[in-house]
Design a protein around this motif. Structure first.
Motif, PDB file in Angstrom:
ATOM      1  N   PRO A   2       0.813  -1.214   0.000  1.00 30.60           N
ATOM      2  CA  PRO A   2       0.000   0.000   0.000  1.00 30.60           C
ATOM      3  C   PRO A   2       0.850   1.270   0.000  1.00 30.60           C
ATOM      4  CG  PRO A   2      -0.008  -1.003   2.170  1.00 30.60           C
ATOM      5  CD  PRO A   2       0.733  -1.939   1.246  1.00 30.60           C
ATOM      6  N   SER A   3       0.393   2.236  -0.756  1.00 33.52           N
ATOM      7  CA  SER A   3       1.059   3.535  -0.817  1.00 33.52           C
ATOM      8  C   SER A   3       0.473   4.448   0.264  1.00 33.52           C
ATOM      9  CB  SER A   3       0.857   4.160  -2.195  1.00 33.52           C
ATOM     10  OG  SER A   3      -0.524   4.428  -2.397  1.00 33.52           O
ATOM     11  N   GLU A   6      -3.218   5.049  -0.071  1.00 33.45           N
ATOM     12  CA  GLU A   6      -4.022   3.884   0.303  1.00 33.45           C
ATOM     13  C   GLU A   6      -4.095   3.717   1.820  1.00 33.45           C
ATOM     14  OE1 GLU A   6      -3.223   1.004  -3.545  1.00 33.45           O
ATOM     15  OE2 GLU A   6      -1.616   1.295  -2.085  1.00 33.45           O
ATOM     16  N   ALA A   9      -6.469   6.259   3.130  1.00 26.99           N
ATOM     17  CA  ALA A   9      -7.870   5.848   2.919  1.00 26.99           C
ATOM     18  C   ALA A   9      -8.312   4.859   3.996  1.00 26.99           C
ATOM     19  CB  ALA A   9      -8.032   5.241   1.526  1.00 26.99           C
ATOM     20  N   ARG A  10      -7.431   3.970   4.401  1.00 29.60           N
ATOM     21  CA  ARG A  10      -7.754   3.029   5.486  1.00 29.60           C
ATOM     22  C   ARG A  10      -8.009   3.777   6.794  1.00 29.60           C
ATOM     23  NH1 ARG A  10      -3.158  -1.667   4.605  1.00 29.60           N
ATOM     24  NH2 ARG A  10      -3.789  -2.237   2.508  1.00 29.60           N
ATOM     25  N   ASP A 126       1.673  10.941  -2.526  1.00 29.22           N
ATOM     26  CA  ASP A 126       0.630   9.914  -2.481  1.00 29.22           C
ATOM     27  C   ASP A 126       1.139   8.527  -2.867  1.00 29.22           C
ATOM     28  OD1 ASP A 126      -1.198  11.777  -1.643  1.00 29.22           O
ATOM     29  OD2 ASP A 126      -2.226  11.956  -3.569  1.00 29.22           O
ATOM     30  N   HIS A 141      -1.270   2.495   9.911  1.00 28.63           N
ATOM     31  CA  HIS A 141      -2.715   2.741   9.922  1.00 28.63           C
ATOM     32  C   HIS A 141      -3.268   2.626  11.343  1.00 28.63           C
ATOM     33  CE1 HIS A 141      -6.435   0.075   9.842  1.00 28.63           C
ATOM     34  NE2 HIS A 141      -6.925   1.282   9.658  1.00 28.63           N
TER      35      HIS A 141
END
Length: 195
Positions: A2-3, A6, A9-10, A126, A141
């Motif tokens: 994941p970048s 991403e 977004a999580r 991003d 995250h």
């Protein structure tokens, strides 16, 4: 893998969309990554093209602390340069003002390999991907979501969800540090000869 966008977004989904400050999310993810790297000692590699008569070479911009400086000529044993005090006259190298200083001054051109401990690259764009092993990307995250849910501006009375994220962060951080220490230990188990 994941970048940054991403993982962001999580975090957004994990906080039920209540918090949208992406700059603060990025700061929290970078803080988490730095905490992981601080405990785990992330390794970097630099190749130094040594020139006859030149003893000073720049350290990489992400240099944190020394590891090993090695020379391996074809078909010969590895020579290790020991880390020395700047005032020493022995064979080896010193670190001063962002530079590696070879002792004595080299008498021939050669390639050296510098293994060092580094800072993690700051996640900014991003498309940036964390430098830690992909299996641990979710830790960024968990940390960010847990910290965001504790913000007083969100006025969340029940801390169960933030506690759950921060517990997963702490457990994962411990596992990551142990895993990296195990990897670092096994990678230093090679035979090295000092001439």
């Amino acid at each position: 893998m994941p970048s940054l966008v991403e993982i962001r977004a999580r975090i957004f989904r994990s906080t039920s969309g209540m918090y949208t400050d992406s700059y603060h999310m990025d700061d929290l993810m970078n803080d988490a990554q730095n905490q992981l790297v601080e405990g785990a000692r992330l390794r970097g590699v630099q190749t130094i093209s040594v020139l006859n008569g030149t003893d000073t070479y720049a350290l990489p911009s992400n240099f944190k602390s020394p590891g090993e400086l090695l020379y391996q000529p074809p078909n010969y044993c590895i020579t290790t340069y020991p880390l020395l005090d700047l005032t020493s006259n022995q064979f080896g190298y010193s670190i001063e003002n962002g530079n590696i200083i070879l002792k004595p001054s080299p008498q021939e051109d050669r390639l050296l390999t510098h293994y060092y401990y580094k800072y993690a690259t700051t996640l900014v764009n991003d498309a940036d991907v964390p430098e830690i092993d992909p299996q641990y990307h979710d830790l960024l995250h968990f940390y960010a979501a847990g910290m965001i849910l504790l913000l007083p501006t969100l006025n969340i009375q029940d801390k169960t969800l933030s506690d759950r994220y921060l517990k997963r962060w702490e457990e994962g951080k411990t596992n990551f540090i142990m895993d990296m220490q195990r990897k670092n230990k096994s990678s230093t188990g090679r035979t090295v000869v000092h001439w």
